[in-house]
Design a protein around this motif. Sequence first.
Motif, mmCIF file in Angstrom:
data_model
loop_
_atom_site.group_PDB
_atom_site.id
_atom_site.type_symbol
_atom_site.label_atom_id
_atom_site.label_comp_id
_atom_site.label_asym_id
_atom_site.label_seq_id
_atom_site.Cartn_x
_atom_site.Cartn_y
_atom_site.Cartn_z
ATOM 1 N N CYS A 12 5.260 -1.950 -11.182
ATOM 2 C CA CYS A 12 5.563 -3.628 -11.543
ATOM 3 C C CYS A 12 3.817 -3.415 -11.252
ATOM 4 N N ALA A 13 3.226 -2.397 -10.286
ATOM 5 C CA ALA A 13 1.323 -3.500 -9.881
ATOM 6 C C ALA A 13 0.884 -3.215 -11.433
ATOM 7 N N ASN A 14 0.874 -2.732 -12.387
ATOM 8 C CA ASN A 14 0.232 -2.278 -13.568
ATOM 9 C C ASN A 14 0.633 -3.901 -14.329
ATOM 10 N N ALA A 15 1.447 -4.322 -14.291
ATOM 11 C CA ALA A 15 2.519 -5.078 -14.958
ATOM 12 C C ALA A 15 1.831 -6.110 -14.694
ATOM 13 N N ALA A 16 2.004 -6.861 -13.342
ATOM 14 C CA ALA A 16 0.544 -7.238 -12.778
ATOM 15 C C ALA A 16 -0.585 -7.278 -13.587
ATOM 16 N N ASP A 17 -1.205 -6.528 -13.331
ATOM 17 C CA ASP A 17 -2.545 -6.303 -13.455
ATOM 18 C C ASP A 17 -3.323 -6.895 -14.690
ATOM 19 N N ASN A 18 -1.760 -6.352 -15.652
ATOM 20 C CA ASN A 18 -2.339 -6.825 -17.282
ATOM 21 C C ASN A 18 -2.280 -8.105 -17.296
ATOM 22 N N ILE A 19 -1.330 -9.016 -16.873
ATOM 23 C CA ILE A 19 -1.556 -10.252 -16.523
ATOM 24 C C ILE A 19 -2.639 -10.980 -16.179
ATOM 25 N N GLN A 20 -3.445 -10.741 -15.005
ATOM 26 C CA GLN A 20 -4.277 -10.497 -14.152
ATOM 27 C C GLN A 20 -3.902 -11.112 -12.882
ATOM 28 N N ALA A 21 -2.754 -10.931 -12.621
ATOM 29 C CA ALA A 21 -3.115 -11.117 -10.661
ATOM 30 C C ALA A 21 -3.848 -10.654 -9.829
ATOM 31 N N GLU A 22 -3.684 -11.673 -9.592
ATOM 32 C CA GLU A 22 -4.972 -11.686 -8.064
ATOM 33 C C GLU A 22 -4.445 -10.433 -6.862
ATOM 34 N N LYS A 23 -5.458 -9.799 -6.243
ATOM 35 C CA LYS A 23 -5.507 -9.504 -5.572
ATOM 36 C C LYS A 23 -3.534 -7.939 -5.459
ATOM 37 N N ILE A 24 -3.995 -7.790 -5.634
ATOM 38 C CA ILE A 24 -2.698 -6.269 -6.402
ATOM 39 C C ILE A 24 -2.526 -5.543 -4.936
ATOM 40 N N ARG A 25 -1.322 -5.176 -4.506
ATOM 41 C CA ARG A 25 -1.384 -4.645 -2.987
ATOM 42 C C ARG A 25 0.179 -3.973 -2.596
ATOM 43 N N VAL A 26 0.161 -2.746 -2.859
ATOM 44 C CA VAL A 26 1.169 -1.927 -2.368
ATOM 45 C C VAL A 26 1.039 -0.919 -0.972
ATOM 46 N N TRP A 27 2.332 -1.407 -0.523
ATOM 47 C CA TRP A 27 2.431 -0.182 0.611
ATOM 48 C C TRP A 27 3.820 0.766 0.518
ATOM 49 N N ASP A 28 3.596 1.179 0.930
ATOM 50 C CA ASP A 28 5.095 2.669 1.296
ATOM 51 C C ASP A 28 5.726 1.898 2.762
ATOM 52 N N LEU A 29 7.214 1.724 2.609
ATOM 53 C CA LEU A 29 7.614 1.339 3.923
ATOM 54 C C LEU A 29 8.246 2.136 4.305
ATOM 55 N N ARG A 30 8.496 2.943 4.054
ATOM 56 C CA ARG A 30 9.730 4.026 4.440
ATOM 57 C C ARG A 30 9.340 4.548 5.486
ATOM 58 N N GLY A 31 10.792 4.821 6.158
ATOM 59 C CA GLY A 31 10.381 4.767 7.339
ATOM 60 C C GLY A 31 10.349 3.314 8.562
ATOM 61 N N SER A 33 10.390 0.178 7.247
ATOM 62 C CA SER A 33 12.257 -0.571 7.263
ATOM 63 C C SER A 33 13.023 -0.810 5.918
ATOM 64 N N ASN A 34 14.097 -1.511 6.916
ATOM 65 C CA ASN A 34 15.232 -1.067 5.887
ATOM 66 C C ASN A 34 15.694 -1.968 4.855
ATOM 67 N N LEU A 35 14.983 -2.542 4.820
ATOM 68 C CA LEU A 35 14.732 -3.478 3.576
ATOM 69 C C LEU A 35 14.586 -2.937 2.421
ATOM 70 N N ASP A 109 1.123 -1.736 9.699
ATOM 71 C CA ASP A 109 1.402 -0.482 9.924
ATOM 72 C C ASP A 109 1.435 0.599 9.022
ATOM 73 N N ALA A 110 2.241 -0.323 7.573
ATOM 74 C CA ALA A 110 2.693 0.405 6.607
ATOM 75 C C ALA A 110 1.021 1.467 5.665
ATOM 76 N N LYS A 111 1.213 2.638 4.970
ATOM 77 C CA LYS A 111 0.347 3.065 3.863
ATOM 78 C C LYS A 111 0.297 1.978 2.453
ATOM 79 N N GLU A 112 -1.084 1.794 2.457
ATOM 80 C CA GLU A 112 -1.190 1.525 1.534
ATOM 81 C C GLU A 112 -1.533 2.298 0.149
ATOM 82 N N ILE A 113 -0.880 2.510 -0.936
ATOM 83 C CA ILE A 113 -0.546 2.879 -1.928
ATOM 84 C C ILE A 113 -1.533 2.576 -2.269
ATOM 85 N N ASP A 114 -2.398 3.400 -3.795
ATOM 86 C CA ASP A 114 -3.121 3.490 -4.581
ATOM 87 C C ASP A 114 -2.357 3.694 -5.706
ATOM 88 N N TRP A 115 -2.144 2.016 -6.185
ATOM 89 C CA TRP A 115 -1.725 2.028 -7.789
ATOM 90 C C TRP A 115 -2.137 2.372 -9.162
#
Length: 117
Positions: A12-31, A33-35, A109-115
């Motif tokens: 998803c992050a790469n697809a966003a990057d391919n269309i020049q989405a800005e400030k793309i960030r990915v977080w690992d919420l395991r542990g 968030s229940n969402l 508090d979430a860990k940011e992922i290098d996508w």
Amino acid sequence: MAIEGLELAKACANAADNIQAEKIRVWDLRGLSNLTDFMIVCSGSSMPHLRAILRDIRGEVDEKYGAKPCNAEGNADTRWVVLDYIDVMVHVMHDELRDYYGLEDLWADAKEIDWKD
């Protein structure tokens, strides 16, 4: 080919990057968030840009991996759309709303992922 979790988040992050989405960030919420397990936030600067980001994330992830969001909330006109892939939630926001709502602060508090590969 089934895709989920971290692999889906990166797709998803790469697809966003391919269309020049800005400030793309990915977080690992395991542990944290229940969402969802992973959250992506990216920005667009105009309504046409937001529509293009949404179109390309949905299209590219479906075409390459056969994954479709089970739900989507909002539309480009609301300036904030959430694509819900269960394991992954993608927030596509207009720059102004992103600054206003501060999701980065909410999930500090979430860990940011290098996508990027």
